[in-house]
Motif scaffolding. Structure first.
Motif, PDB file in Angstrom:
ATOM      1  N   ASN A  44       0.706  -1.265  -0.211  1.00 47.07           N
ATOM      2  CA  ASN A  44       0.088   0.044  -0.242  1.00 47.07           C
ATOM      3  C   ASN A  44       0.653   1.071   0.043  1.00 47.07           C
ATOM      4  OD1 ASN A  44      -2.480   1.487   0.406  1.00 47.07           O
ATOM      5  ND2 ASN A  44      -2.064   2.026   2.249  1.00 47.07           N
ATOM      6  N   SER A  45       1.876   1.234   0.720  1.00 39.92           N
ATOM      7  CA  SER A  45       2.798   2.463   0.784  1.00 39.92           C
ATOM      8  C   SER A  45       3.390   2.494  -0.526  1.00 39.92           C
ATOM      9  CB  SER A  45       3.971   2.031   1.777  1.00 39.92           C
ATOM     10  OG  SER A  45       3.410   2.122   3.219  1.00 39.92           O
ATOM     11  N   ARG A  46       4.071   1.458  -1.286  1.00 38.91           N
ATOM     12  CA  ARG A  46       4.575   1.540  -2.613  1.00 38.91           C
ATOM     13  C   ARG A  46       3.242   2.022  -3.456  1.00 38.91           C
ATOM     14  NH1 ARG A  46       5.401  -3.678  -6.665  1.00 38.91           N
ATOM     15  NH2 ARG A  46       6.495  -2.526  -8.184  1.00 38.91           N
ATOM     16  N   GLU A  47       2.346   1.737  -3.317  1.00 36.92           N
ATOM     17  CA  GLU A  47       1.351   2.133  -4.322  1.00 36.92           C
ATOM     18  C   GLU A  47       1.020   3.696  -4.298  1.00 36.92           C
ATOM     19  OE1 GLU A  47      -3.168   1.059  -6.036  1.00 36.92           O
ATOM     20  OE2 GLU A  47      -2.467   0.083  -4.061  1.00 36.92           O
ATOM     21  N   MET A  48       1.086   4.104  -2.924  1.00 36.97           N
ATOM     22  CA  MET A  48       0.891   5.459  -2.738  1.00 36.97           C
ATOM     23  C   MET A  48       1.911   6.355  -3.189  1.00 36.97           C
ATOM     24  SD  MET A  48      -0.985   5.996   0.801  1.00 36.97           S
ATOM     25  CE  MET A  48      -0.104   4.939   1.788  1.00 36.97           C
ATOM     26  N   ILE A  49       3.140   6.045  -3.081  1.00 41.92           N
ATOM     27  CA  ILE A  49       4.503   6.731  -3.571  1.00 41.92           C
ATOM     28  C   ILE A  49       4.291   6.700  -5.033  1.00 41.92           C
ATOM     29  CG2 ILE A  49       6.813   6.673  -3.558  1.00 41.92           C
ATOM     30  CD1 ILE A  49       6.741   5.519  -0.659  1.00 41.92           C
ATOM     31  N   THR A  50       4.101   5.531  -5.667  1.00 39.69           N
ATOM     32  CA  THR A  50       4.319   5.374  -7.194  1.00 39.69           C
ATOM     33  C   THR A  50       3.279   6.184  -7.941  1.00 39.69           C
ATOM     34  OG1 THR A  50       3.336   3.198  -7.198  1.00 39.69           O
ATOM     35  CG2 THR A  50       5.805   3.448  -7.280  1.00 39.69           C
ATOM     36  N   ARG A  51       1.785   6.033  -7.332  1.00 37.26           N
ATOM     37  CA  ARG A  51       0.849   6.767  -8.190  1.00 37.26           C
ATOM     38  C   ARG A  51       1.154   8.392  -7.730  1.00 37.26           C
ATOM     39  NH1 ARG A  51      -2.251   7.775 -11.819  1.00 37.26           N
ATOM     40  NH2 ARG A  51      -4.372   8.425 -11.310  1.00 37.26           N
ATOM     41  N   SER A  52       1.581   8.811  -6.596  1.00 34.96           N
ATOM     42  CA  SER A  52       1.932  10.201  -6.475  1.00 34.96           C
ATOM     43  C   SER A  52       2.777  10.805  -7.385  1.00 34.96           C
ATOM     44  CB  SER A  52       2.388  10.592  -5.161  1.00 34.96           C
ATOM     45  OG  SER A  52       1.572  10.128  -3.967  1.00 34.96           O
ATOM     46  N   PHE A  53       4.035   9.950  -7.949  1.00 34.24           N
ATOM     47  CA  PHE A  53       4.705  10.386  -8.897  1.00 34.24           C
ATOM     48  C   PHE A  53       4.011  10.348 -10.149  1.00 34.24           C
ATOM     49  CE2 PHE A  53       8.588   9.620 -11.824  1.00 34.24           C
ATOM     50  CZ  PHE A  53       9.124  10.751 -11.324  1.00 34.24           C
ATOM     51  N   ASP A  54       3.168   9.419 -10.417  1.00 33.59           N
ATOM     52  CA  ASP A  54       2.400   9.478 -11.602  1.00 33.59           C
ATOM     53  C   ASP A  54       1.648  10.559 -11.999  1.00 33.59           C
ATOM     54  OD1 ASP A  54       3.602   6.911 -13.037  1.00 33.59           O
ATOM     55  OD2 ASP A  54       1.932   5.764 -11.829  1.00 33.59           O
ATOM     56  N   ILE A  55       1.166  11.027 -10.941  1.00 32.42           N
ATOM     57  CA  ILE A  55       0.235  12.471 -11.242  1.00 32.42           C
ATOM     58  C   ILE A  55       1.109  13.698 -10.587  1.00 32.42           C
ATOM     59  CG2 ILE A  55      -1.841  11.185 -10.774  1.00 32.42           C
ATOM     60  CD1 ILE A  55      -1.973  11.928  -8.049  1.00 32.42           C
TER      61      ILE A  55
END
Length: 334
Positions: A44-55
């Motif tokens: 979940n932490s990983r998904e939040m970090i990578t999604r943040s970068f994507d937007i």
């Protein structure tokens, strides 16, 4: 699965210059204060970090003691960086801080040169980095000469272990003095990180003037008042909320009938603007261009996406601002 960043990551995000420096930060930055520690689900932490970068969120804010346990948020971020984001390091602003309690003994907290530089070395090891982009003095130390604290920040920059120097939660006068010392040393004060929100406006009483005078940027932590300025507490305290537990950061006592009434009234303003209460609070904090960035926390990707969408409507009419002030000032004179 190999992560590849979105090609559209810079299309919607707004970037603001930090004071008079050359550094630009996204208007919304991600803080790893909670929900990225060793007790949390890594994926979940990983998904939040990578999604943040994507937007378009290029700035990730940490501190030595973030977790829990202390240090584990940096370890989590370092793991995500190695696994997914290493190729994008030069597109990222990574910050960390030192000053709060981290290890036992006389050198494990506050603002001595010993504490700050030892902590920075530990942070770099945890994140497996050669340098951070911003290194902060996390709090003013009343027992250490300010010159010593600022000389430590100057050394961190000159040694290449940090690119920019920052401070957090310093008063207006402390900030003016810190900026003056750093200017003399040849390392400008790039950014200040204060607590700032609709319900905590202390920086408007002098600090923002000092920041403008010294050419220092600002990034607000707790712009949503740890959830008070979201839909979470509009009808009281949910049983599964942080305030219902034993958290030292937000207590159930802080959610009063008055604060709920104000949040409900602010939520009406938000609805009329086509925003959630959280989006209204972020847009309000960024109003007028005085704030470089608003630092959000999150426990799931949808919260990050909602918060970034606040940037779609940052303009306020004077009537809206007056109405918000009236709501916030209600009951103060009773």
């Amino acid at each position: 699965m190999v992560y590849v960043a979105s090609e559209k990551r810079y299309e919607e995000m707004k970037y603001n210059r930090s004071g008079r420096s050359g550094l630009k930060l996204p208007a919304i930055s991600l803080g790893l204060w909670h929900n990225f520690g060793g007790i949390n689900v890594y994926e979940n932490s990983r998904e939040m970090i990578t999604r943040s970068f994507d937007i378009g969120i290029t700035h990730f804010d940490l501190a030595n003691n973030y977790g829990p346990p202390a240090g584990s948020a940096e370890e989590t971020f370092g793991q995500v960086l190695k696994q997914d984001l290493a190729a994008y390091r030069d597109e990222m602003i990574i910050s960390t801080k030192a000053g709060y309690y981290m290890w036992p003994g006389p050198y494990g907290e506050w603002g001595s040169r010993k504490n700050l530089l030892s902590s920075l070395d530990q942070s770099l090891k945890r994140m497996k980095l050669d340098y951070v982009d911003i290194f902060y003095s996390h709090r003013f130390d009343p027992e250490t000469p300010l010159e010593e604290t600022m000389m430590a920040l100057d050394y961190a920059v000159r040694s290449g272990k940090a690119l920019y120097a920052g401070i957090s939660s310093y008063s207006a006068e402390q900030t003016r003095e810190a900026a003056s010392i750093l200017k003399q040393l040849g390392t400008p004060l790039t950014i200040h990180q204060p607590n700032y929100s609709m319900v905590n406006r202390w920086i408007e009483d002098g600090l923002q003037d000092v920041l403008e005078e010294t050419g220092t940027g600002s990034i607000a932590f707790c712009p949503l008042a740890q959830g008070l300025l979201t839909s979470k507490y509009l009808n009281g305290v949910p049983e599964d909320s942080r305030a219902a537990g034993s958290s030292v950061f937000l207590s159930e006592d802080s959610i009063t009938p008055e604060s709920i009434r104000k949040a409900q009234a602010l939520n009406e303003v938000a609805s009329e603007r086509g925003q959630s209460l959280a989006q209204l609070a972020l847009a309000w904090a960024l109003r007028g261009g005085k704030l470089t960035s608003a630092l959000i926390g999150a426990s799931r990707v949808s919260q990050i996406e909602e918060n970034v969408a606040a940037l779609n409507n940052l303009d306020f009419t004077q009537a809206e601002l007056d109405r918000i002030d009236s709501i916030l000032q209600a009951d103060e004179n009773k």
